[in-house]
Design an enzyme around this catalytic site. Structure first.
Site, PDB file in Angstrom:
ATOM      1  N   GLU A 228       0.891  -1.166   0.000  1.00  0.00           N
ATOM      2  CA  GLU A 228       0.000   0.000   0.000  1.00  0.00           C
ATOM      3  C   GLU A 228       0.924   1.209   0.000  1.00  0.00           C
ATOM      4  O   GLU A 228       1.457   1.575   1.042  1.00  0.00           O
ATOM      5  CB  GLU A 228      -0.857   0.005   1.281  1.00  0.00           C
ATOM      6  CG  GLU A 228      -1.756  -1.192   1.452  1.00  0.00           C
ATOM      7  CD  GLU A 228      -3.039  -1.070   0.657  1.00  0.00           C
ATOM      8  OE1 GLU A 228      -3.336   0.025   0.144  1.00  0.00           O
ATOM      9  OE2 GLU A 228      -3.738  -2.086   0.536  1.00  0.00           O
ATOM     10  N   CYS A 262      -1.960   9.247   2.210  1.00  0.00           N
ATOM     11  CA  CYS A 262      -1.674   8.675   0.875  1.00  0.00           C
ATOM     12  C   CYS A 262      -2.762   9.057  -0.117  1.00  0.00           C
ATOM     13  O   CYS A 262      -2.473   9.386  -1.261  1.00  0.00           O
ATOM     14  CB  CYS A 262      -1.539   7.165   0.986  1.00  0.00           C
ATOM     15  SG  CYS A 262      -2.892   6.377   1.853  1.00  0.00           S
ATOM     16  N   GLU A 359       5.050  12.648  -5.151  1.00  0.00           N
ATOM     17  CA  GLU A 359       4.065  12.820  -4.073  1.00  0.00           C
ATOM     18  C   GLU A 359       4.565  13.929  -3.144  1.00  0.00           C
ATOM     19  O   GLU A 359       5.697  13.871  -2.659  1.00  0.00           O
ATOM     20  CB  GLU A 359       3.942  11.507  -3.300  1.00  0.00           C
ATOM     21  CG  GLU A 359       2.948  11.589  -2.153  1.00  0.00           C
ATOM     22  CD  GLU A 359       2.864  10.287  -1.348  1.00  0.00           C
ATOM     23  OE1 GLU A 359       3.918   9.679  -1.057  1.00  0.00           O
ATOM     24  OE2 GLU A 359       1.740   9.904  -1.002  1.00  0.00           O
TER      25      GLU A 359
HETATM   26  P1  NAP Z   1       8.361   4.490   4.542  1.00  0.00           P
HETATM   27  O1  NAP Z   1       9.569   5.276   4.795  1.00  0.00           O
HETATM   28  O2  NAP Z   1       8.374   3.571   3.355  1.00  0.00           O
HETATM   29  O3  NAP Z   1       8.082   3.633   5.845  1.00  0.00           O
HETATM   30  C1  NAP Z   1       7.029   2.699   5.959  1.00  0.00           C
HETATM   31  C2  NAP Z   1       7.499   1.527   6.809  1.00  0.00           C
HETATM   32  O4  NAP Z   1       8.464   0.769   6.068  1.00  0.00           O
HETATM   33  C3  NAP Z   1       8.211   1.990   8.076  1.00  0.00           C
HETATM   34  O5  NAP Z   1       7.965   1.046   9.094  1.00  0.00           O
HETATM   35  C4  NAP Z   1       9.663   1.996   7.663  1.00  0.00           C
HETATM   36  O6  NAP Z   1      10.564   1.870   8.727  1.00  0.00           O
HETATM   37  C5  NAP Z   1       9.717   0.788   6.742  1.00  0.00           C
HETATM   38  N1  NAP Z   1      10.787   0.886   5.749  1.00  0.00           N
HETATM   39  C6  NAP Z   1      11.205   1.970   5.091  1.00  0.00           C
HETATM   40  N2  NAP Z   1      12.206   1.663   4.242  1.00  0.00           N
HETATM   41  C7  NAP Z   1      12.428   0.340   4.385  1.00  0.00           C
HETATM   42  C8  NAP Z   1      13.343  -0.578   3.806  1.00  0.00           C
HETATM   43  N3  NAP Z   1      14.225  -0.190   2.903  1.00  0.00           N
HETATM   44  N4  NAP Z   1      13.294  -1.876   4.190  1.00  0.00           N
HETATM   45  C9  NAP Z   1      12.398  -2.261   5.095  1.00  0.00           C
HETATM   46  N5  NAP Z   1      11.499  -1.432   5.684  1.00  0.00           N
HETATM   47  C10 NAP Z   1      11.511  -0.153   5.337  1.00  0.00           C
HETATM   48  O7  NAP Z   1       7.078   5.391   4.435  1.00  0.00           O
HETATM   49  P2  NAP Z   1       6.671   6.575   5.426  1.00  0.00           P
HETATM   50  O8  NAP Z   1       7.436   7.773   5.016  1.00  0.00           O
HETATM   51  O9  NAP Z   1       6.735   6.130   6.826  1.00  0.00           O
HETATM   52  O10 NAP Z   1       5.135   6.746   5.082  1.00  0.00           O
HETATM   53  C11 NAP Z   1       4.642   7.650   4.160  1.00  0.00           C
HETATM   54  C12 NAP Z   1       4.327   6.949   2.856  1.00  0.00           C
HETATM   55  O11 NAP Z   1       3.348   5.941   3.077  1.00  0.00           O
HETATM   56  C13 NAP Z   1       3.717   7.902   1.841  1.00  0.00           C
HETATM   57  O12 NAP Z   1       4.271   7.651   0.580  1.00  0.00           O
HETATM   58  C14 NAP Z   1       2.251   7.511   1.884  1.00  0.00           C
HETATM   59  O13 NAP Z   1       1.554   7.866   0.711  1.00  0.00           O
HETATM   60  C15 NAP Z   1       2.320   6.052   2.117  1.00  0.00           C
HETATM   61  N6  NAP Z   1       1.061   5.512   2.649  1.00  0.00           N
HETATM   62  C16 NAP Z   1       0.316   4.681   1.872  1.00  0.00           C
HETATM   63  C17 NAP Z   1      -0.899   4.197   2.335  1.00  0.00           C
HETATM   64  C18 NAP Z   1      -1.749   3.273   1.499  1.00  0.00           C
HETATM   65  O14 NAP Z   1      -2.633   2.643   2.063  1.00  0.00           O
HETATM   66  N7  NAP Z   1      -1.541   3.187   0.212  1.00  0.00           N
HETATM   67  C19 NAP Z   1      -1.344   4.573   3.611  1.00  0.00           C
HETATM   68  C20 NAP Z   1      -0.552   5.416   4.374  1.00  0.00           C
HETATM   69  C21 NAP Z   1       0.656   5.880   3.889  1.00  0.00           C
HETATM   70  P3  NAP Z   1      11.373   3.126   9.315  1.00  0.00           P
HETATM   71  O15 NAP Z   1      10.369   4.058   9.886  1.00  0.00           O
HETATM   72  O16 NAP Z   1      12.247   2.494  10.339  1.00  0.00           O
HETATM   73  O17 NAP Z   1      12.143   3.741   8.177  1.00  0.00           O
END
Ligand code: NAP
Length: 456
Positions: A228, A262, A359
């Site tokens: 997601e 998102c 985004e």
């Molecule tokens: P993110 O950096 O990708 O983090 C999401 C989760 O994945 C966190 O627990 C993060 O851990 C982990 N993560 C990040 N990089 C990783 C890697 N290389 N390997 C393993 N795990 C990893 O995203 P965010 O900045 O927290 O969230 C915002 C994003 O989420 C936006 O793009 C938003 O649009 C999207 N989102 C999508 C939805 C949907 O349902 N489609 C809903 C809500 C949000 P760490 O925190 O330790 O880095």
């Protein structure tokens, strides 16, 4: 320490945690595997009662849970309270509908009886983002608890208090140890957990960056994954729009959760005839926000979740302006100590502008002028993302026709983005694959096991 919560309004460090140890990870995996085995023979009705108790815990501890989210990632307290309510509703929904969704289905076939059983796959890992610290976890936990899949939670590193709180609430409601285990994992540890034979799948909600990594490791280990990811959702206004409704819906569609959603509307696509008025009305609405302490009910725009998030957004806006975007409103520094970002409106963004296909995760609206409905649809679809969209028209059939041509997982007509337990949530293209919530979400980590019995 990699897990650290810093209040983005006061900049005060709230709590810090060490990463999980090898022993803690092994214990969590073993407990999850044993619990999955136990659940194979246990009546689902036991878990129904527990999940209803989880819902009840959310309701009785609403104020405390909302406050943790507001302090850790800054969201308005009213929005945090709504999030807690939504979590309780999701828990109740899956408790109530699990038997129906997991009922074996019979398939008519010649000379045989064919039945599809819906069986649990086993323990899964959920990597979750900070923007809805409790709701994102509940979207995975509630359906999988009913299916019989224990969940290992790896939450975002900036909301460790929320991660611990949801685990504690689930335990306090009577869920057996291992139903949801919170682990503070680094990226290498996540890869190890995914690769472990006791883990059967990985769900990630977050950015493309995180999604690609988790999907890669899951793919290498032949584990199922759901992603997601982000969005650059279009808000398409048709000429026959109800203007009162438009001006009521548009600002909130961008600014709710300080734009860190998102499915927030990020690109406003406006017909020529309405464009000037729309920009003026959106500007007026953005100018009315009251920034301040997110714990106070009178505040209407909270800080961003972190200094890092603010710096990233500022860089994107600066690059957009450098590439020719016009700032209609915003971008000035905010005279408050927290991570505030002034609501901003950008226009004149060409396809060559770097932000055109990025985004913007904060209170920044892009407004586009179009000369026809075809151009509006084409622009809406000119994105590497395909998460949600909004279509505004006073003629529901017209809106439906346009919405059905948008390449997205969800489209909302005459309503800003929304999420309810019964509605499937997810996207296409770089917004990911798979669905959460609804019956589809419940079946994400289910073995649809065919039993074909020949009739001789
Ligand atoms: P993110 O950096 O990708 O983090 C999401 C989760 O994945 C966190 O627990 C993060 O851990 C982990 N993560 C990040 N990089 C990783 C890697 N290389 N390997 C393993 N795990 C990893 O995203 P965010 O900045 O927290 O969230 C915002 C994003 O989420 C936006 O793009 C938003 O649009 C999207 N989102 C999508 C939805 C949907 O349902 N489609 C809903 C809500 C949000 P760490 O925190 O330790 O880095």
């Amino acid at each position: 320490m990699s897990y650290k919560a810093v209040n983005p309004y006061t900049n005060e460090t709230l709590n810090e945690y060490e990463n999980a140890t090898t022993q803690e990870i092994e214990a969590a995996l073993q407990t999850a595997a044993e619990l999955a085995k136990q659940w194979e023979t246990e009546k689902r009705s036991n878990r129904k009662t527990i999940l209803q108790a989880v819902a009840q815990q959310f309701r009785t501890q609403k104020a405390a849970m909302a406050k943790i989210m507001t302090q850790e990632m800054g969201k308005l307290i009213g929005e945090a309270e709504d999030e807690v309510d939504l979590c309780a509703n999701i828990a109740d929904y899956f408790a109530e509908h699990a038997d129906e969704f997991l009922e074996p289905t019979e398939i008519p076939t010649k000379n045989a009886k064919a039945v599809v059983l819906k069986q649990p796959l086993g323990p899964i890992i959920a990597c979750e983002p900070w923007n809805f610290p409790l709701y994102q976890v509940m979207r995975i936990f509630a359906p999988n608890f009913m299916v019989g899949n224990p969940v290992i939670l790896k939450h975002a590193s900036i909301v460790p208090g929320s991660a611990r709180k949801i685990a504690a609430i689930i335990e306090a409601a009577g869920a057996p140890t291992g139903s949801l285990t919170n682990l503070f994992l680094d990226y290498d540890q996540i890869a190890e957990v995914i690769a472990d034979p006791r883990i059967t799948g990985a769900a990630l909600t977050g950015s493309e960056r995180g999604g690609k990594e988790v999907a890669k490791v899951a793919g290498e280990n032949l584990k199922k994954s759901t992603l997601e990811l982000g969005g650059n959702d279009a808000f398409v206004v048709l000429e026959d729009v109800d203007k009162d409704l438009l001006y009521q819906v548009a600002p909130a569609a961008r600014l709710a959760n300080t734009g860190q959603t998102c499915t927030a509307s990020k690109r406003f696509i406006i017909p020529d005839a309405l464009y000037d008025e729309f920009v003026q009305k959106l500007t007026a609405a953005f100018a009315e926000v009251k920034m301040g302490d997110p714990l106070l009910q009178e505040t209407t725009l909270a800080p961003l979740s972190s200094k890092k998030g603010k710096e990233k957004l500022q860089k994107q806006v600066d690059e957009a302006v450098e590439a020719g975007a016009t700032v209609v409103y915003g971008t000035q520094p905010v005279d408050l100590p927290g991570q505030f970002f002034m609501p901003t409106i950008l226009t004149d963004i060409t396809p060559e502008n770097p932000v055109f296909d990025q985004e913007l995760f904060g209170p920044v609206a892009q407004v586009y002028r179009v000369k026809s409905e075809e151009e509006a649809i084409q622009l809406a679809n000119n994105s590497r993302y395909g998460l949600g969209s909004v279509v505004m028209s006073s003629d529901p059939e017209h809106a439906f026709r346009v919405a059905s041509q948008i390449k997205a997982g969800m489209s909302f007509v005459n309503h800003g983005w929304t999420s309810l337990p019964e509605l499937p949530f997810g996207g296409v293209k770089n917004s990911g694959y798979g669905r959460e919530l609804s019956e589809s979400g419940m079946l994400s980590f289910v073995n649809e096991h065919l039993i074909y019995e020949a009739k001789n």
